[in-house]
Scaffold this active site. Structure first.
Site, mmCIF file in Angstrom:
data_model
loop_
_atom_site.group_PDB
_atom_site.id
_atom_site.type_symbol
_atom_site.label_atom_id
_atom_site.label_comp_id
_atom_site.label_asym_id
_atom_site.label_seq_id
_atom_site.Cartn_x
_atom_site.Cartn_y
_atom_site.Cartn_z
ATOM 1 N N CYS A 79 -4.498 -7.213 -13.728
ATOM 2 C CA CYS A 79 -4.180 -6.847 -14.945
ATOM 3 C C CYS A 79 -5.844 -6.451 -15.430
ATOM 4 O O CYS A 79 -5.653 -7.860 -16.054
ATOM 5 C CB CYS A 79 -3.025 -6.979 -15.305
ATOM 6 S SG CYS A 79 -2.736 -6.165 -17.214
ATOM 7 N N GLU A 117 -7.806 3.970 -5.529
ATOM 8 C CA GLU A 117 -8.068 5.752 -5.550
ATOM 9 C C GLU A 117 -7.717 5.854 -3.533
ATOM 10 O O GLU A 117 -8.234 6.707 -3.163
ATOM 11 C CB GLU A 117 -9.846 5.290 -5.169
ATOM 12 C CG GLU A 117 -10.371 5.965 -5.745
ATOM 13 C CD GLU A 117 -9.974 6.693 -7.159
ATOM 14 O OE1 GLU A 117 -10.805 8.084 -7.736
ATOM 15 O OE2 GLU A 117 -10.294 6.241 -8.640
#
Length: 330
Positions: free
Chosen positions: A112, A215
């Site tokens: 995170c 991505e």
């Protein structure tokens, strides 16, 4: 209006597709809708923060309501809970608690990038401390029955890749049976590109499976990340939220849309109904707008609906719009 029916998915012949844990985005209603649309093999929950002490079971149930239904969404897709923290002892104790609740696996968050999380020594902030990574994973592994997998998610590093392989090896040495790697550093956040070539290097450096992440927006991206990384499984986050049928496209090996706007429409209404059950009414329209803004990348009608609801704060008004005829949606 009744809930839409689950989409029938063909049998998977490619590697697994995993829904990523995304705080404030891939919550229980989103997991439910995306897994019923199809093409997702398992999910990882939003992180459950561990500080000092045992978690409240009610808190776990609220964050991961699937825990009351065999840790599966309504579509039968498994949901793995994810812990986030840096306290070695309490990470282990809370892993034992999740195991006692029959969690199918326990994931640990070392990826995170949020500043508030990192300031409290959580997530990607720990990627400068490989030995601590090892100790945390070892504590969770020791506290968890051997039949329950312990997995971990990491980024390539905090500011650079100087410790990437060392961190991955520490996770494996601690007992992680699988490592998901978001192929960017913490400081890179979500800015393209993702460095898929690093996934191959990590895969060669550790003796456990590596799941590729970062991505992936299209079926072609899915093909390429697997080719470049050599990984079998791929975790997808924002790509699945922007394009809810991406899992089905991957299953069918097509770049063409599987769900049109008219087919997606009932899922929007279903998502909002579920959101209203979990969020106070004044906040629920914001969750729908968040999704519509992302859907606008693929559906022009979503942009139009977002614009028409931009200043709307009444959950009742939003409900009437979604449960009304499609022709009046925008």
């Amino acid at each position: 209006m009744s809930s839409p029916e689950r989409v029938n998915s063909p049998e998977r012949i490619s590697g697994p597709v995993v829904l990523a844990p995304m705080e404030g985005l891939a919550d229980a209603p989103m997991r439910d809708v995306l897994t019923r649309i199809g093409g997702i093999d398992w999910c990882v929950s939003e992180f459950i923060r561990v500080t000092e002490g045992l978690l409240n079971v009610g808190t776990i149930r609220r964050g991961v309501p699937e825990s009351e239904h065999g840790w599966r969404t309504r579509a039968g897709v498994p949901v793995r809970p994810q812990l986030l923290g840096s306290d070695v002892r309490w990470m282990g104790e809370n892993a034992a608690l999740l195991a006692s609740m029959d969690a199918p696996a326990i994931d640990i968050n070392f990826g995170c990038p949020a500043k508030t999380v990192n300031r409290h020594r959580g997530g990607a902030a720990l990627l400068t401390e490989p030995e601590l990574l090892r100790e945390i994973v070892a504590s969770v592994r020791a506290a968890t029955p051997t039949h329950i997998p312990v997995t971990a998610k990491m980024r390539l590093g905090l500011t650079d890749t100087s410790q990437t392989l060392e961190c991955a090896q520490a996770l494996a040495d601690g007992g992680a049976g699988e490592i998901t790697v978001h192929a960017r550093t913490k400081v890179e956040g979500y800015k393209p590109p993702a460095h898929w070539e690093w996934l191959a290097r990590i895969r060669e450096a550790v003796p456990v499976p590596v799941i590729a992440n970062g991505e992936v927006w299209t079926t072609e991206d899915y093909r390429r990340i697997r080719e470049v990384s050599g990984c079998d499984a791929v975790m997808i986050g924002r790509g699945l939220v922007r394009c809810p049928d991406l899992g089905l496209r991957i299953l069918q090996d097509t770049d063409a849309a599987v769900l049109g706007w008219d087919e997606l429409w009932p899922w929007l209404a279903d998502f909002f109904r579920q959101t209203r059950l979990r969020v106070v009414d004044r906040h629920s329209p914001g969750r729908l707008k968040q999704w519509l803004a992302m859907l606008g990348q693929h559906y022009p009608q979503a942009r139009e609906l977002f614009d028409s609801l931009r200043r709307e704060t009444s959950a009742d008004v939003v409900t009437r719009r979604l449960e009304g005829p499609l022709e009046s949606a925008a």
